[in-house]
Design an enzyme around this catalytic site. Structure first.
Site, mmCIF file in Angstrom:
data_model
loop_
_atom_site.group_PDB
_atom_site.id
_atom_site.type_symbol
_atom_site.label_atom_id
_atom_site.label_comp_id
_atom_site.label_asym_id
_atom_site.label_seq_id
_atom_site.Cartn_x
_atom_site.Cartn_y
_atom_site.Cartn_z
ATOM 1 C CE LYS A 31 -9.095 14.476 27.728
ATOM 2 N NZ LYS A 31 -8.039 15.503 27.776
ATOM 3 C CB THR B 225 -2.152 18.580 27.701
ATOM 4 O OG1 THR B 225 -3.260 19.354 27.242
ATOM 5 C CG2 THR B 225 -1.633 17.768 26.533
ATOM 6 N NE ARG C 158 -3.620 20.576 24.013
ATOM 7 C CZ ARG C 158 -4.767 20.329 23.409
ATOM 8 N NH1 ARG C 158 -5.066 20.977 22.298
ATOM 9 N NH2 ARG C 158 -5.611 19.459 23.899
ATOM 10 C CD GLU D 31 -8.593 19.979 30.114
ATOM 11 O OE1 GLU D 31 -7.707 19.494 29.385
ATOM 12 O OE2 GLU D 31 -9.768 19.546 30.122
#
Length: 210
Positions: free
Chosen positions: A131, A71, A48, A44
């Site tokens: 998640k 994200t 960011r 993953e």
């Protein structure tokens, strides 16, 4: 029909999904190769940093790896991640717009939930692999076990505060398939190019369910 069958298959590849914050795309390929060699193929890459999309592009070419974008918050990010080669997406929560974008792009999504109501709302939409985020701040393994009792049809990937010291607590739960963790790729080791060290950390992580 479950909309998360492919996501579940990816989550089942290894007990830990490395959560990666990459500042320099030059590190992408050797980092992915080290993690895959250590037995952690699902990767993953969090969106960011400015290098995130280039990192996904580089990792998408690594044999044996399955790279995803983390994200994800907006439909625009979903489209950019898919275009860069992401094979799955991870979001801290879930919105109708985000879900619609992932379905339109054919991007398997691991949407985030922290409460029973959020999990039930996603289940109504066909998402039964979620998640659990932020895991530790939301009560940790005891909270996830409690949520799982009335919702046995939902399975989770806890992320957020998961570490070698508590990962087994999560992975021992019947409603947990894997956990997300960043400790397998420490920032300093990445910057120093200590790929053998990262491979060793990945290999240790594969034994957390032994």
């Amino acid at each position: 029909m479950s909309k998360t069958q492919r996501t579940r298959e990816i989550c089942a590849l290894a007990p830990i999904v490395p959560v990666l914050v990459v500042d320099d795309a030059a590190h992408a390929r050797p980092l992915a190769e080290a993690l895959v060699a250590g037995g952690l193929p699902a990767l993953e890459v969090t969106l960011r940093t400015s290098a995130a999309l280039d990192t996904i592009r580089a990792m998408a070419d690594v044999p044996g790896g399955v790279v995803g974008a983390g994200t994800l918050v907006t439909p625009e990010e979903v489209r950019a991640a898919k275009e860069a080669g992401a094979q799955f997406g991870v979001s801290p929560g879930a919105t109708d717009a985000l879900i619609a974008a992932c379905e339109a792009e054919g991007l398997p999504l691991l949407p985030g939930a922290a409460t029973a109501s959020e999990a039930m709302a996603l289940l109504e939409k066909g998402y039964d692999m979620l998640k659990f985020f932020p895991a530790e701040a939301s009560g940790g393994a005891p909270a996830l076990k409690a949520i799982g009792a009335p919702l046995p049809q939902i399975t989770f990937c806890p992320t957020g505060g998961v570490s070698p010291s508590n990962a087994r607590d999560y992975l021992s739960l019947s409603n947990v398939i894997c956990a997300g963790g960043s400790w397998v790729a420490p920032k300093q080791m990445v910057q120093e190019g200590d790929w053998s060290g990262i491979e060793a950390l990945a290999r240790e992580a594969t034994h957390l369910t032994d």
